[in-house]
Design an enzyme around this catalytic site. Structure first.
Site, short mmCIF file in Angstrom:
data_model
loop_
_atom_site.label_atom_id
_atom_site.label_comp_id
_atom_site.label_asym_id
_atom_site.label_seq_id
_atom_site.Cartn_x
_atom_site.Cartn_y
_atom_site.Cartn_z
N GLY A 107 0.78 -1.23 0.00
CA GLY A 107 0.00 0.00 0.00
C GLY A 107 0.81 1.28 0.00
O GLY A 107 0.26 2.38 -0.08
N GLY A 155 5.10 3.14 -0.75
CA GLY A 155 6.49 2.98 -1.15
C GLY A 155 7.42 3.70 -0.21
O GLY A 155 7.88 3.14 0.78
N ARG A 191 21.44 5.56 4.96
CA ARG A 191 21.45 6.39 3.75
C ARG A 191 22.87 6.75 3.31
O ARG A 191 23.15 6.74 2.11
CB ARG A 191 20.58 7.63 3.96
CG ARG A 191 19.11 7.29 3.78
CD ARG A 191 18.14 8.39 4.11
NE ARG A 191 16.78 7.95 3.81
CZ ARG A 191 15.69 8.46 4.35
NH1 ARG A 191 15.78 9.44 5.23
NH2 ARG A 191 14.49 8.00 4.02
N GLY A 212 29.55 4.15 -26.53
CA GLY A 212 28.93 3.69 -27.77
C GLY A 212 28.53 2.22 -27.73
O GLY A 212 28.15 1.70 -26.68
N GLU A 223 15.80 2.92 0.25
CA GLU A 223 16.16 3.80 1.38
C GLU A 223 15.62 5.22 1.19
O GLU A 223 16.15 6.16 1.78
CB GLU A 223 17.68 3.84 1.59
CG GLU A 223 18.30 2.50 1.89
CD GLU A 223 17.81 1.91 3.21
OE1 GLU A 223 18.10 2.46 4.28
OE2 GLU A 223 17.14 0.88 3.16
#
Length: 402
Positions: free
Chosen positions: A138, A140, A256, A355, A379
């Site tokens: 439900g 994120g 983090r 490339g 995170e």
């Protein structure tokens, strides 16, 4: 002031990580990228090395990180567990992000334990491999929307809910589960629990197929009346509306910078390979000339290199602040936002500038481009990091700035 020259012991401490990346990760990187969900058995031999690094206070992302160096005096500048972990994870992700996430006993849940657990809990929990379960079907990035519940029943909590996108969710032996102990209290009631996967009612529902980090298992977990001792609630069981869920969120102040370091490491690998490709093509990178006086490809390379340097230094600052007991929520989000964006930009631009060679599977450039994207998402997404920084800069609460 922060001295940006790394101490010798930290440089030496990161050497084993670099050697593992060069001699173990890179040679098997393509193999496990093509064999998604196959367990990288080569990593079993790394467990003892990683454990030794942790015992020496140079852990990667484990329970030694985030606690500081207790053997040193409380005054003066410290370079402890957080900085060592950042430098090690940077070197490992120079080799392979997915394999880094698959190292036994070094899950993101271990950093959550290090950030929030009491000394007694660390002693009792002991050596575990812990993944971290936050995201649900439900929501994120809005961690306050947790719907998984933990109900106190005597001396145990009964946990019910479903978690998705759990890194190392199948291979880990424990999971740090975020759950609400009282839905009526909102975000203040969100706590984290150490849950053994052997508990009754705990199941791995499925593994996800992904764009990148294919060597790392990403699982959907279900908890159906899973019971854990009440002592497995990390930190304080108190529900304080004034503090919000600061205890649980303190996890991100540690993790983090680690995720930022992952992006920095992956991007450095792409930059180094891009430089080789450019030089092999006859391009000369001259730092004594302005970029406008050099070829377009070299000018772009110089921009990428300077952008990478900024992400690297911001990541070191966030880790340094954590080691020195300085509030680093804003700085951790700045580092994560910058490094996440730099990681995707550098790796994809390297594919472009190289490339057909960059787009093919002859090199790892295209793989690094795929792997780096997750580092700008998990995170906390780019947008969430910017929101956190804005709140801190403007002095606004989460209710005032959404």
């Amino acid at each position: 002031m922060i001295n940006l020259e790394l101490p010798g012991f930290l440089k030496k401490g990161a050497n084993p990580g670099h050697q593992a990346a060069a001699e173990i990760f890179r040679p098997i990187s393509r193999k496990y990228d093509l064999a998604e969900h196959e367990r990288p058995v080569e990593l079993d031999t790394m467990a003892s090395m990683v454990e030794g690094m942790a015992d020496a206070g140079r852990g990667m992302a484990g329970a030694s990180g985030g606690r500081g160096d207790k053997k040193k005096k409380s005054d003066g500048i410290r370079n402890g567990g957080n900085m060592a972990a950042v430098l090690n994870v940077l070197e490992l992700c120079w080799g392979d992000v997915a394999l880094t996430l698959s190292i036994p006993y070094q899950g993101l849940g271990n950093s959550a334990i290090a950030a929030v657990a009491t000394d007694e809990q660390l002693e009792r929990i002991g050596k575990v491999w812990a993944s971290m379960a936050i995201t649900e079907p439900g929501f994120g990035s809005d961690s306050a929307a947790v719907s998984t519940t933990a109900t106190l029943d005597g001396d145990e909590y009964v946990i019910n809910g479903e978690k998705i996108f759990v890194t190392a969710g199948e291979r880990s032996d424990h999971v740090v589960v975020w759950a609400s102990v009282d839905k009526s209290k909102g975000r203040a009631a969100i706590k984290s629990f150490v849950v053994p996967k052997s508990a009754d009612g705990f199941t791995v529902e499925r593994l996800e197929h992904k764009l990148g980090i294919k060597a790392s298992d990403t699982a959907v977990l279900r908890l159906d009346n899973v019971r854990v001792p009440k002592e497995n609630l990390l930190g304080s069981p108190e529900v304080s509306t004034k503090k919000g869920f600061a205890g649980a969120m303190a996890t991100f102040d540690n993790t983090r910078p680690l995720v930022a370091a992952m992006a920095v490491g992956c991007a450095r690998g792409a930059l180094e390979k891009l430089r080789e490709v450019l030089e092999d093509a006859g391009e000369v990178i001259d730092y004594d000339k302005p970029k406008y006086a050099q070829s377009a490809a070299v000018a772009e390379y110089l921009d990428l290199e300077s952008d990478w340097e900024a992400a690297y230094l911001l990541t070191l600052r966030a880790a340094w602040m954590a080691d020195n007991k300085k509030p680093n929520t804003k700085e951790a989000s700045i580092a994560k936002a910058k490094a996440g964006r730099v990681g995707t930009h550098v790796t994809l631009k390297a594919v472009e500038l190289a490339g057909p060679w960059g787009y093919s599977e002859r090199e790892l450039l295209e793989k690094w481009g795929r792997d780096s994207k997750i580092l700008d998402i998990f995170e906390g997404t780019q947008q969430i990091q910017q929101l956190i920084v804005a709140r801190r800069e403007l002095g606004l609460s989460s209710k005032e700035l959404k």
